[in-house]
Design a protein around this motif. Structure first.
Motif, PDB file in Angstrom:
ATOM      1  N   GLN A  48      41.808  43.170  41.019  1.00  0.00           N
ATOM      2  CA  GLN A  48      41.916  44.050  40.351  1.00  0.00           C
ATOM      3  C   GLN A  48      43.731  44.131  40.584  1.00  0.00           C
ATOM      4  O   GLN A  48      44.162  45.536  41.343  1.00  0.00           O
ATOM      5  CB  GLN A  48      41.119  44.373  40.165  1.00  0.00           C
TER       6      GLN A  48
ATOM      7  N   LEU B 152      40.750  41.609  36.569  1.00  0.00           N
ATOM      8  CA  LEU B 152      40.014  41.463  37.778  1.00  0.00           C
ATOM      9  C   LEU B 152      40.024  39.953  37.150  1.00  0.00           C
ATOM     10  O   LEU B 152      40.057  39.056  36.518  1.00  0.00           O
ATOM     11  CB  LEU B 152      39.123  41.859  37.249  1.00  0.00           C
TER      12      LEU B 152
ATOM     13  N   PHE C  13      38.845  36.603  40.467  1.00  0.00           N
ATOM     14  CA  PHE C  13      37.906  36.008  40.770  1.00  0.00           C
ATOM     15  C   PHE C  13      38.611  35.065  42.366  1.00  0.00           C
ATOM     16  O   PHE C  13      39.518  34.519  42.084  1.00  0.00           O
ATOM     17  CB  PHE C  13      36.938  34.950  40.298  1.00  0.00           C
TER      18      PHE C  13
ATOM     19  N   TYR D 215      36.901  39.718  44.321  1.00  0.00           N
ATOM     20  CA  TYR D 215      37.452  40.206  43.285  1.00  0.00           C
ATOM     21  C   TYR D 215      38.788  40.700  43.416  1.00  0.00           C
ATOM     22  O   TYR D 215      39.011  41.476  44.247  1.00  0.00           O
ATOM     23  CB  TYR D 215      36.993  40.360  42.343  1.00  0.00           C
TER      24      TYR D 215
ATOM     25  N   GLY E  50      35.158  51.295  41.363  1.00  0.00           N
ATOM     26  CA  GLY E  50      34.665  50.268  41.065  1.00  0.00           C
ATOM     27  C   GLY E  50      34.371  49.930  39.659  1.00  0.00           C
ATOM     28  O   GLY E  50      33.826  51.569  39.327  1.00  0.00           O
ATOM     29  N   PRO E  51      33.800  49.096  39.467  1.00  0.00           N
ATOM     30  CA  PRO E  51      33.161  48.854  38.259  1.00  0.00           C
ATOM     31  C   PRO E  51      31.498  49.278  37.536  1.00  0.00           C
ATOM     32  O   PRO E  51      31.163  48.735  38.515  1.00  0.00           O
ATOM     33  CB  PRO E  51      33.494  47.171  37.284  1.00  0.00           C
TER      34      PRO E  51
ATOM     35  N   LEU F  27      38.199  44.579  45.173  1.00  0.00           N
ATOM     36  CA  LEU F  27      36.721  44.678  44.755  1.00  0.00           C
ATOM     37  C   LEU F  27      35.896  43.923  45.171  1.00  0.00           C
ATOM     38  O   LEU F  27      36.229  42.097  45.507  1.00  0.00           O
ATOM     39  CB  LEU F  27      36.108  44.498  43.258  1.00  0.00           C
TER      40      LEU F  27
ATOM     41  N   LEU G  94      35.092  46.206  30.165  1.00  0.00           N
ATOM     42  CA  LEU G  94      34.755  45.602  30.512  1.00  0.00           C
ATOM     43  C   LEU G  94      33.350  44.540  30.449  1.00  0.00           C
ATOM     44  O   LEU G  94      32.508  44.675  30.744  1.00  0.00           O
ATOM     45  CB  LEU G  94      35.645  45.393  32.151  1.00  0.00           C
TER      46      LEU G  94
ATOM     47  N   MET H 214      30.990  32.947  39.699  1.00  0.00           N
ATOM     48  CA  MET H 214      31.516  33.569  39.690  1.00  0.00           C
ATOM     49  C   MET H 214      31.644  34.119  37.486  1.00  0.00           C
ATOM     50  O   MET H 214      31.576  33.988  37.139  1.00  0.00           O
ATOM     51  CB  MET H 214      33.115  32.995  39.742  1.00  0.00           C
ATOM     52  N   LEU H 215      32.650  35.462  38.207  1.00  0.00           N
ATOM     53  CA  LEU H 215      32.847  35.954  36.408  1.00  0.00           C
ATOM     54  C   LEU H 215      34.020  36.403  36.184  1.00  0.00           C
ATOM     55  O   LEU H 215      34.824  36.175  36.545  1.00  0.00           O
ATOM     56  CB  LEU H 215      32.087  37.832  37.078  1.00  0.00           C
TER      57      LEU H 215
ATOM     58  N   PHE I 170      36.448  37.898  33.455  1.00  0.00           N
ATOM     59  CA  PHE I 170      36.797  39.409  32.347  1.00  0.00           C
ATOM     60  C   PHE I 170      37.065  39.380  31.837  1.00  0.00           C
ATOM     61  O   PHE I 170      39.083  38.362  32.130  1.00  0.00           O
ATOM     62  CB  PHE I 170      36.904  39.960  34.086  1.00  0.00           C
ATOM     63  N   GLY I 171      37.087  39.318  30.808  1.00  0.00           N
ATOM     64  CA  GLY I 171      38.700  40.171  29.948  1.00  0.00           C
ATOM     65  C   GLY I 171      39.527  41.545  30.399  1.00  0.00           C
ATOM     66  O   GLY I 171      38.814  41.770  31.488  1.00  0.00           O
TER      67      GLY I 171
END
Lengths: 112, 112
Positions: B37, B43, B45, B35, A42-43, B90, A88, A99-100, A102-103
């Motif tokens: 992926q 990624l 949400f 999340y 995972g990240p 994730l 990332l 919430m995030l 992501f790029g």
């Protein structure tokens, strides 16, 4: 939709070189995180920046949050093979419920 | 300190089946995030749980659901599996504020 664009998508460099990864958006973020992800894992959180213009350093990695909190950069000095991975950026809007966003990621390969 | 743990690590299912994924957050963290992926999509949400309640969900159909238990662990359920559900799922956890989300290593779901 709040989008984060990362560039470059791919980067292959020799050990010892410097590099910069960019993360840009038209939206303002309350905070921005940088993660590194390796295959099968995972990240892993590297840093969180929250103040416009903020600069944080983590050994050879320097993270900067733009003054307007719409963009960020990650600079690696004297890259090493151990820096290889997927980088990332992820932004957070407090009014979007934690919430995030992501790029798309930058896949870095550092050759010995 | 134990990190975020997810189980199982890998799953193979066929179209139409149902699956349950599990996540245990870092001790003291009350928020859990899911999340997806998927290859080529980055990624995305899915869901956010805090104090046992669903707080926000991403742009996914209702067949993606979950819950959070009193001990803050969480389950993600996916019904009527489709081929495009193949992805790494994730889980992340954080303190209530949502910054500094820490990820587990994910569950790799393959749909045949």
């Amino acid at each position: 939709t709040q989008l984060l664009e990362q560039s470059p998508q791919f980067l292959s460099i020799q050990e010892g070189e410097n590099l910069t990864v960019y993360c840009n958006s038209s939206s303002v973020f309350s905070s921005l995180q940088w993660y590194r992800q390796e295959p099968g894992e995972g990240p892993v959180l590297l840093v969180t920046v929250v103040t416009g213009g903020e600069v944080k350093k983590l050994k050879r990695l320097t993270f900067q949050f733009g003054d307007a909190r719409k963009d960020s950069s990650l600079h690696i000095t004297a890259a090493q093979p151990g820096d290889t991975g997927l980088y990332l950026c992820a932004g957070q809007h407090n009014n979007a419920g934690n919430m995030l966003t992501f790029g798309g990621g930058t896949r870095l390969m550092v050759k010995p | 300190e134990a990190g975020v743990t997810q189980s199982p690590t890998h799953l193979i299912k066929t179209r139409g089946q149902q699956v349950t994924l599990r996540c245990s957050p870092i001790s003291g963290h009350t928020s859990v995030y899911w999340y997806q992926q998927a290859l080529g999509l980055g990624l995305q949400f899915l869901l956010w749980y805090d104090e046992g309640e669903e707080r926000n969900r991403g742009n996914f159909p209702p067949r993606f659901s979950g819950r959070q238990f009193p001990n803050y662990s969480s389950e993600l359920n996916v019904n009527a599996l489709e081929l495009e559900d193949s992805a790494l799922y994730l889980c992340a956890s954080s303190l209530g504020g949502g910054r500094n989300q820490h990820f587990g290593d994910g569950t790799r779901l393959s749909i045949l």
